[in-house]
Design an enzyme around this catalytic site. Structure first.
Site, PDB file in Angstrom:
ATOM      1  CB  VAL A   9      -3.072   7.884   0.976  1.00 45.76           C
ATOM      2  CG1 VAL A   9      -2.690   8.678   2.216  1.00 45.76           C
ATOM      3  CG2 VAL A   9      -1.870   7.647   0.072  1.00 45.76           C
ATOM      4  CB  SER A  10      -3.231   3.425  -1.960  1.00 46.68           C
ATOM      5  OG  SER A  10      -2.379   2.486  -1.309  1.00 46.68           O
ATOM      6  CB  ALA A  33      -0.926  -0.007   1.207  1.00 48.50           C
ATOM      7  CE1 TYR A  34       3.220   2.903  -4.290  1.00 47.09           C
ATOM      8  CE2 TYR A  34       1.211   1.603  -4.386  1.00 47.09           C
ATOM      9  CZ  TYR A  34       2.504   1.866  -4.832  1.00 47.09           C
ATOM     10  OH  TYR A  34       3.059   1.076  -5.801  1.00 47.09           O
ATOM     11  CG  LEU A  35       2.908   4.698   4.158  1.00 53.43           C
ATOM     12  CD1 LEU A  35       4.141   4.736   5.046  1.00 53.43           C
ATOM     13  CD2 LEU A  35       1.669   4.357   4.960  1.00 53.43           C
TER      14      LEU A  35
END
Length: 186
Positions: free
Chosen positions: A91-92, A37-39
């Site tokens: 955020v994803s 996942a993306y921060l």
């Protein structure tokens, strides 16, 4: 990600492809479970957390310069507990995939990393080849299809923000619609 030091700081030069058939399955030498996942997703720069089998990593990637496929990549191994504690701050959406490794014999040994996506991206299969230089000559096996290196719709950071439906190695019409509905480059 095996044989990686605790901190990796380098330039990533990578080409990405769709697959034209499933013949690659005959050449798999290893497979790995990945969730990521993306921060942060900002202006093409990303901060990603990834679980790779029983390891975890945090990675910062820059957007490639115009006309280039090379980009800065910094990666550090983190604990699985750190990965789990950072995940709620993503955020994803989480991307889940199996990465299959297929050797590619060139003047130097390379590997094709074939990502078989799961969950909402079930059916999407992409191949990535990391290269020693942007102009490195490649002879590709017959199962490699269209190159999508510069197409932001196939970036993991983009896929993490959409829901998709895929069939086999060719994206479905629904997938094409999802791709074009959010065409922001990341």
């Amino acid at each position: 990600m095996q044989n990686r030091s605790k901190v990796m700081n380098n330039t990533e030069i990578e080409r990405k492809y769709l697959l034209s058939n499933n013949l690659w399955r005959d050449y798999i030498i290893e497979s790995h479970a990945i969730s990521q996942a993306y921060l942060s997703l900002s202006g093409g720069n990303t901060i990603r957390i990834r679980r790779y089998d029983n390891q975890a990593f945090i990675t910062i990637k820059s957007h490639p310069e115009k006309g280039s496929i090379a980009r800065f990549e910094w990666e550090k191994e983190i604990s699985l507990d750190d990965y789990k504690s950072l995940l709620p701050h993503a955020v994803s959406n989480v991307i889940e995939k199996t990465r299959h490794i297929v050797p590619l014999q060139m003047s130097i040994p390379l590997k094709i990393e074939i990502d078989e996506f799961h969950g909402v991206h079930e059916g999407l299969v992409l191949a990535e080849i990391e290269l020693p230089s942007e102009d490195f000559p490649l002879t590709l096996p017959a199962f490699i299809g269209e190159e999508v290196t510069g197409d932001p719709r196939y970036h993991n950071s983009h896929l993490s923000r959409i829901n998709g439906q895929y069939t086999a190695a060719v994206p479905s019409e629904n997938f094409q619609n999802n791709l074009t509905s959010n065409n922001e480059a990341v």
